[in-house]
Scaffold this active site. Structure first.
Site, PDB file in Angstrom:
ATOM      1  N   CYS A 122       0.882  -1.176   0.000  1.00  0.00           N
ATOM      2  CA  CYS A 122       0.000   0.000   0.000  1.00  0.00           C
ATOM      3  C   CYS A 122       0.923   1.232   0.000  1.00  0.00           C
ATOM      4  CB  CYS A 122      -0.981  -0.012   1.169  1.00  0.00           C
ATOM      5  SG  CYS A 122      -0.252   0.101   2.817  1.00  0.00           S
ATOM      6  N   GLY A 123       0.408   2.389   0.358  1.00  0.00           N
ATOM      7  CA  GLY A 123       1.251   3.580   0.325  1.00  0.00           C
ATOM      8  C   GLY A 123       2.413   3.472   1.289  1.00  0.00           C
TER       9      GLY A 123
END
Ligand SMILES: O=C(CO)[C@H](O)COP(=O)(O)O
Length: 151
Positions: free
Chosen positions: A69-70
């Site tokens: 994810c980020g």
């Protein structure tokens, strides 16, 4: 027998997820790569993507997971909600080694907004270099960790 690896990522992690997927498909240590999404352009929030992918490991359909994810933190938190799953963000080689050898983690989590793509690809490769030793001193600690899991 080689690894069955499930890869997953949200919209912030899909580029690294796809790059790592391509690497794994050319890795002789890997028998099967399962893509749990998202596809490019698809927007599904990280908890749904990571829990769905972690369940594949818990259900015995995959041996390892690489989730992006980020930051790598949201997918780790989500994956750890699934009983039997041990997942963590690890952004350096030593942590990736200990993730398996100390913690018997099945899931490596990476942050596309935090580390460079080549480091992410390298760490994903290194993750498959290690197998947990059930006879090691770490085994009792992992057992103790698992004993805190609630039904
Ligand atoms: O990094 C994430 C969660 O840890 C995710 O990719 C983005 O989450 P957001 O910052 O809440 O949009």
């Amino acid at each position: 027998m080689g690894f069955r690896v499930v890869v997953a990522g949200d919209i912030a992690g899909v580029n690294y997820k796809d790059a790592i997927k391509a690497d794994l498909e050319n890795d002789p240590r890997v028998d099967e790569v399962i893509d749990a999404g998202v596809k490019q352009g698809e927007d599904v929030d990280y908890p749904h993507v990571a829990v769905n992918a972690a369940r594949m490991i818990a259900e015995g359909k995959a041996d390892r997971g690489i989730f992006v994810c980020g930051t790598g933190m949201g997918v780790a938190m989500a994956a750890n909600k699934v009983k039997g799953i041990r997942a963590s963000t690890a952004h350096d080689s030593f942590s990736v080694e200990r993730l398996v050898l100390s913690n018997n983690a099945q899931v490596l989590c990476l942050g596309e907004r935090v580390i460079g793509k080549e480091l992410a690809r390298r760490l994903a490769k290194e993750f498959l270099n290690y197998e947990f030793d059930e006879t090691s001193a770490s085994a009792a600690k992992v057992d103790a960790l698992c004993a805190y899991e609630e039904d």
